[in-house]
Design a protein around this motif. Structure first.
Motif, PDB file in Angstrom:
ATOM      1  N   TYR A  47      17.670  91.196 146.679  1.00  0.00           N
ATOM      2  CA  TYR A  47      18.475  92.198 146.463  1.00  0.00           C
ATOM      3  C   TYR A  47      17.690  93.448 146.734  1.00  0.00           C
ATOM      4  O   TYR A  47      16.470  93.694 146.377  1.00  0.00           O
ATOM      5  N   LYS A  78      16.782  99.327 141.350  1.00  0.00           N
ATOM      6  CA  LYS A  78      17.649 100.590 141.196  1.00  0.00           C
ATOM      7  C   LYS A  78      17.276 101.225 140.029  1.00  0.00           C
ATOM      8  O   LYS A  78      17.482 100.495 139.019  1.00  0.00           O
ATOM      9  N   SER A 110      23.450 103.474 148.809  1.00  0.00           N
ATOM     10  CA  SER A 110      24.090 104.853 148.141  1.00  0.00           C
ATOM     11  C   SER A 110      23.883 105.983 149.277  1.00  0.00           C
ATOM     12  O   SER A 110      23.110 105.867 150.272  1.00  0.00           O
ATOM     13  N   THR A 135      28.450  98.191 148.783  1.00  0.00           N
ATOM     14  CA  THR A 135      27.718  96.683 148.267  1.00  0.00           C
ATOM     15  C   THR A 135      28.007  95.578 149.107  1.00  0.00           C
ATOM     16  O   THR A 135      29.266  95.194 149.342  1.00  0.00           O
ATOM     17  N   TYR A 136      27.059  94.881 149.659  1.00  0.00           N
ATOM     18  CA  TYR A 136      27.265  93.778 150.531  1.00  0.00           C
ATOM     19  C   TYR A 136      26.601  92.585 150.145  1.00  0.00           C
ATOM     20  O   TYR A 136      25.361  92.511 149.943  1.00  0.00           O
ATOM     21  N   GLU A 137      27.376  91.347 150.213  1.00  0.00           N
ATOM     22  CA  GLU A 137      26.648  90.365 149.963  1.00  0.00           C
ATOM     23  C   GLU A 137      26.669  89.258 151.105  1.00  0.00           C
ATOM     24  O   GLU A 137      27.815  89.013 151.577  1.00  0.00           O
ATOM     25  N   TYR A 161      18.310  97.405 146.782  1.00  0.00           N
ATOM     26  CA  TYR A 161      18.927  98.789 146.723  1.00  0.00           C
ATOM     27  C   TYR A 161      18.294  99.898 147.648  1.00  0.00           C
ATOM     28  O   TYR A 161      17.087  99.901 147.497  1.00  0.00           O
ATOM     29  N   GLU A 174      22.886  97.043 148.045  1.00  0.00           N
ATOM     30  CA  GLU A 174      23.602  98.122 147.584  1.00  0.00           C
ATOM     31  C   GLU A 174      23.290  99.173 148.057  1.00  0.00           C
ATOM     32  O   GLU A 174      21.913  99.714 147.707  1.00  0.00           O
ATOM     33  N   TYR A 205      19.312  95.102 139.057  1.00  0.00           N
ATOM     34  CA  TYR A 205      19.094  94.479 140.243  1.00  0.00           C
ATOM     35  C   TYR A 205      20.254  93.214 140.006  1.00  0.00           C
ATOM     36  O   TYR A 205      20.703  93.195 139.010  1.00  0.00           O
ATOM     37  N   ASN A 206      20.309  92.527 141.216  1.00  0.00           N
ATOM     38  CA  ASN A 206      21.382  91.532 141.130  1.00  0.00           C
ATOM     39  C   ASN A 206      20.598  90.121 141.727  1.00  0.00           C
ATOM     40  O   ASN A 206      21.060  89.832 142.915  1.00  0.00           O
ATOM     41  N   THR A 263      27.259 103.182 152.948  1.00  0.00           N
ATOM     42  CA  THR A 263      27.394 103.190 151.693  1.00  0.00           C
ATOM     43  C   THR A 263      28.055 102.006 151.234  1.00  0.00           C
ATOM     44  O   THR A 263      29.174 101.349 151.992  1.00  0.00           O
ATOM     45  N   ILE A 275      21.257  90.605 149.122  1.00  0.00           N
ATOM     46  CA  ILE A 275      22.479  91.499 148.685  1.00  0.00           C
ATOM     47  C   ILE A 275      22.047  92.625 148.681  1.00  0.00           C
ATOM     48  O   ILE A 275      20.970  93.175 148.532  1.00  0.00           O
TER      49      ILE A 275
END
Length: 285
Positions: A38, A254, A141, A112-114, A40, A139, A188-189, A110, A137
């Motif tokens: 993940y 993040k 900004s 969110t992409y997985e 960011y 993210e 976080y993811n 910018t 993943i």
């Protein structure tokens, strides 16, 4: 009598040679450590993701060291800026070799992409081709200036983890603005890692932390920093089995914070990695 002495010498020599072979002969085996991630970040950031090869096959080692690297599946949200192969880990056993693939990515837009991405390791001259699949993943900004700055951090935990080890991501934050701000927490993811708790210590950098330094629980309302004030934040992950063959994880947290003007987020300076590696016994068994 002399012939008997020679025979005994030859016999003992063969035993010694045989014993040496049994001790030093290692079956050829290799593994790739490819992380889920993940990340960011902000547009135009460059981020590093590392992938590892560890093995006892000197032929494959030579093939990989002379290979080219490419990534498929990034689409247009990130591009491969550069990739390099070098040794970064040393086992005490000289028969065990290691190569690190340093993958530098530029974040492009910018959102969110997985994606399931594939690292391709290819040596066309020697007809070597290997593909590694990973779930990444992103993210991303817009680029902006922040009154909050990450001034120090640990970026890598790699080794022979014990069964109930609890990795820690440690980083220092500083308010470089002119007004107070409040650090609200981290996001976080990545489902493979669960946070056990977050704490902070009254220190400006990691070198000030001693074994008896007191950790303070992260306030529910957030950690307020006055202008020019610094703290060290410690993220404790839940105890679990972090030993190999657990899959490596890469995170660029993040960090959310609040000022009088609103809510914002800033990424860690580097990606934070947890990489369980196999012991020599696991490579030679």
């Amino acid at each position: 009598m002399e012939t008997k002495k020679i025979s005994i010498f030859l016999f003992l020599s063969l035993i010694f040679i045989g014993a040496s072979y049994i001790h030093y002969h290692i079956p050829k085996k290799s593994i790739f450590l490819a992380p889920d991630a993940y990340i960011y970040g902000e547009v135009n950031d460059t981020v590093l993701v590392r992938i590892y090869w560890i093995g006892t096959d000197s032929k494959e080692y030579a093939l990989i060291k002379d290979s080219n690297l490419n990534i498929v599946g990034l689409d247009d949200f990130a591009t491969l800026k550069k990739a390099g192969i070098k040794e970064t880990i040393k086992y005490h056993d000289p028969a065990i070799k290691e190569l690190t693939f340093g993958i530098y990515l530029t974040l492009n837009k910018t959102g969110t992409y997985e994606s399931n991405v594939t690292l391709i390791i290819e040596n066309k001259k020697k007809n070597y081709h290997k593909e590694l699949n990973m779930k990444w993943i992103f993210e991303i900004s817009p680029k902006q200036r922040h009154p909050l700055k990450i001034t120090d951090m640990i970026d890598l935990e790699i080794g022979f983890f014990d069964k109930n080890v609890s990795p820690e991501c440690i980083f220092a934050v500083k308010n470089i603005g002119t007004q107070p701000l409040t650090v609200l927490g981290i996001q976080y993811n990545l489902s493979s890692l669960q946070i056990d708790g977050i704490a902070y210590v009254n220190a400006t950098n990691l070198s000030e932390i001693e074994n008896d330094t007191k950790e303070i629980g992260f306030p529910a309302e957030g950690l307020t920093l006055k202008p020019n004030e610094s703290k060290v934040i410690i993220v404790h992950f839940k105890e679990g089995d972090f030993r190999y063959p657990r899959k490596p994880a890469v995170i660029r947290f993040k960090i959310s914070y609040r000022t009088k003007d609103g809510f914002y987020a800033i990424p860690l300076v580097y990606t934070y990695e947890i990489v369980p590696i196999p012991t020599p016994a696991q490579l030679t068994e």
